[in-house]
Design a protein around this motif. Structure first.
Motif, short mmCIF file in Angstrom:
data_model
loop_
_atom_site.label_atom_id
_atom_site.label_comp_id
_atom_site.label_asym_id
_atom_site.label_seq_id
_atom_site.Cartn_x
_atom_site.Cartn_y
_atom_site.Cartn_z
N GLU A 75 41.29 55.28 48.50
CA GLU A 75 42.14 56.20 47.97
C GLU A 75 42.59 55.79 46.51
O GLU A 75 42.72 56.72 45.55
CB GLU A 75 43.34 56.41 48.86
N GLU A 76 42.76 54.43 46.19
CA GLU A 76 43.03 54.08 44.75
C GLU A 76 41.89 54.50 43.88
O GLU A 76 42.28 54.83 42.60
CB GLU A 76 43.52 52.65 44.72
N MET A 77 40.82 53.99 44.15
CA MET A 77 39.79 54.34 43.36
C MET A 77 39.68 55.95 42.96
O MET A 77 39.36 56.47 41.99
CB MET A 77 38.45 53.81 43.68
N LEU A 78 39.87 56.72 44.05
CA LEU A 78 39.67 58.11 44.06
C LEU A 78 40.74 58.94 43.45
O LEU A 78 40.66 59.86 42.79
CB LEU A 78 39.72 58.85 45.50
N ALA A 79 41.98 58.19 43.21
CA ALA A 79 42.93 58.62 42.51
C ALA A 79 42.65 58.97 40.94
O ALA A 79 43.04 59.84 40.38
CB ALA A 79 44.28 57.95 42.82
N VAL A 80 41.91 57.74 40.67
CA VAL A 80 41.52 57.70 39.13
C VAL A 80 40.31 58.91 39.05
O VAL A 80 40.31 59.57 38.00
CB VAL A 80 40.95 56.45 38.93
N CYS A 81 39.41 58.72 40.02
CA CYS A 81 38.16 59.89 39.86
C CYS A 81 38.74 61.35 39.89
O CYS A 81 37.96 61.97 39.14
CB CYS A 81 37.42 59.64 41.22
N ARG A 82 39.76 61.69 40.43
CA ARG A 82 40.29 62.90 40.47
C ARG A 82 40.51 63.48 39.10
O ARG A 82 41.00 64.73 38.78
CB ARG A 82 41.42 62.96 41.42
N ARG A 83 41.04 62.55 38.12
CA ARG A 83 41.31 62.77 36.95
C ARG A 83 40.14 63.51 36.02
O ARG A 83 40.12 63.95 34.86
CB ARG A 83 41.91 61.68 36.10
N ARG A 84 38.92 63.19 36.69
CA ARG A 84 37.73 63.81 35.90
C ARG A 84 37.43 65.01 36.26
O ARG A 84 37.63 65.46 37.29
CB ARG A 84 36.67 62.95 36.12
N PRO A 85 36.87 65.95 35.34
CA PRO A 85 36.68 67.31 35.61
C PRO A 85 35.45 67.78 36.30
O PRO A 85 34.64 66.78 36.07
CB PRO A 85 36.67 67.98 34.28
N GLY A 86 35.49 68.59 37.18
CA GLY A 86 34.27 68.87 37.80
C GLY A 86 33.75 68.01 38.94
O GLY A 86 32.64 68.11 39.57
N ILE A 87 34.74 67.32 39.72
CA ILE A 87 34.37 66.56 40.59
C ILE A 87 35.12 66.88 41.80
O ILE A 87 36.36 66.57 41.95
CB ILE A 87 34.28 64.81 40.26
N ASP A 88 34.59 67.04 42.97
CA ASP A 88 35.53 67.27 44.13
C ASP A 88 35.54 65.65 44.89
O ASP A 88 34.47 64.90 44.86
CB ASP A 88 34.88 68.11 45.34
N THR A 89 36.46 65.38 45.50
CA THR A 89 36.62 63.91 46.36
C THR A 89 37.23 64.09 47.59
O THR A 89 37.69 64.78 47.99
CB THR A 89 37.55 63.21 45.44
N MET A 90 36.46 63.00 48.35
CA MET A 90 36.63 62.91 49.85
C MET A 90 36.77 61.49 50.10
O MET A 90 35.89 60.48 49.57
CB MET A 90 35.67 63.42 50.69
N VAL A 91 37.81 60.82 51.06
CA VAL A 91 37.78 59.58 51.43
C VAL A 91 36.80 59.26 52.34
O VAL A 91 36.78 60.20 53.66
CB VAL A 91 39.37 58.98 51.70
N GLY A 92 35.93 58.54 52.69
CA GLY A 92 34.83 58.17 53.47
C GLY A 92 34.20 57.14 53.22
O GLY A 92 34.22 56.48 52.20
N ALA A 93 33.47 56.70 54.14
CA ALA A 93 32.36 55.46 53.80
C ALA A 93 30.91 55.70 54.13
O ALA A 93 30.62 56.78 54.66
CB ALA A 93 32.69 54.39 55.01
N ALA A 94 30.07 55.00 53.49
CA ALA A 94 28.82 55.28 53.99
C ALA A 94 28.07 55.25 55.19
O ALA A 94 27.12 56.03 55.33
CB ALA A 94 27.88 54.08 52.96
N GLU A 95 28.72 54.50 55.90
CA GLU A 95 28.50 54.23 57.42
C GLU A 95 29.06 55.66 58.17
O GLU A 95 28.68 55.76 59.35
CB GLU A 95 28.97 53.31 57.90
N SER A 96 29.86 56.34 57.87
CA SER A 96 30.35 57.73 58.36
C SER A 96 30.54 58.73 57.33
O SER A 96 31.91 58.70 57.10
CB SER A 96 31.49 57.26 59.26
#
Length: 267
Positions: A75-96
């Motif tokens: 979630e900490e990484m995605l909080a930074v990612c959400r500042r970038r335009p044009g990107i939707d975010t979801m918490v999740g893993a490669a295994e699921s």
């Protein structure tokens, strides 16, 4: 792309990035647009950036005009990612992966595939890809021909300096879910000031898990490298290459997917 000798150490380091999200975003290099264009080809695509972190690669994909969803367990990484335009975010893993069957045209993975449980992640990646979709793996790595880059690498890696490099090719070739693998390499550079070089060091998982005193000792080495190499006001230019791997779901993967569920509609 250096691999870990102990699985436990690898898991600890894989989960350490959330605590240094700001340093990761400030210090890590981006990916060259031409590398991603080589993977994706023409046209506007629906793309999953898996293990997206702070969205360095997702931002390049969005800048090329693609529709991008970034998935990461932190979630900490995605909080930074959400500042970038044009990107939707979801918490999740490669295994699921929290996406429907055959819902994306491409899955891209920048600097993260070596952390995955491949036996579980590859079926998930094949599941969410559309027929004739593409899986693209990218790694940035420093060009250690340059002496100061070798010193920086040794300060970061310590006893792991010069160790084995992770190679995804055997994993992809042994999977019955993906077809022929193509490779390419692209050159680029990262401009760094003193603070940027420190942030780059702090973004590495090996440094994130050190005690404060040991981390400070490494940063003193990093400062010394900058003092002995940089010529301000010119930036310190780190030479990089990006190794890329491109493959598509096999006929078997496409057949299995049609048995599991219908194709997700395009948005």
């Amino acid at each position: 792309m250096t691999s870990d000798s102990a699985p436990e150490a690898g898991r600890d380091r894989a989960t350490s990035f959330g605590a240094v999200a700001a340093a990761y975003d400030a210090g890590r290099p981006t990916f060259p647009a031409e590398a991603l264009s080589w993977i994706l080809g023409p046209g506007r695509l629906q793309i999953l950036d898996l293990g997206a972190g702070t969205g360095k690669l997702a931002a390049v994909a969005a800048g090329l005009g693609h529709d991008v969803v970034a998935v990461d367990p932190s979630e900490e990484m995605l909080a930074v990612c959400r500042r970038r335009p044009g990107i939707d975010t979801m918490v999740g893993a490669a295994e699921s992966i929290p996406l429907a069957h055959a819902s994306v045209d491409a899955v891209i993975v920048g600097q993260a595939f070596h952390w995955f449980d491949h036996a579980r992640a590859l079926p998930e990646i094949a599941r969410v890809l559309r027929p004739n979709g593409v899986l693209g793996l990218l790694w940035n790595d420093a060009d250690r021909v340059v002496p100061w880059v070798r010193r920086f690498d040794r300060a970061i890696k310590g006893d792991d300096f010069g160790g084995d490099q992770f190679d995804p090719m055997p994993i992809l070739l042994q999977s019955d879910l993906f077809a022929m693998v193509e490779t390419a390499r692209f050159r680029h550079w990262q401009d760094l000031d003193r603070g940027g070089l420190r942030q780059l060091a702090l973004s590495h998982s090996r440094i994130a898990v050190l005690t404060e005193s040991r981390r400070d000792a490494v940063l003193e080495q990093i400062d010394a490298i900058y003092e002995n190499t940089a010529r301000p006001p010119e930036p310190l230019r780190m030479p990089l290459f990006t190794d890329c791997y491109r493959t598509r779901p096999s006929d078997l993967a496409n057949y299995r997917r049609t048995l599991d569920a219908p194709l997700a509609p395009r948005l």
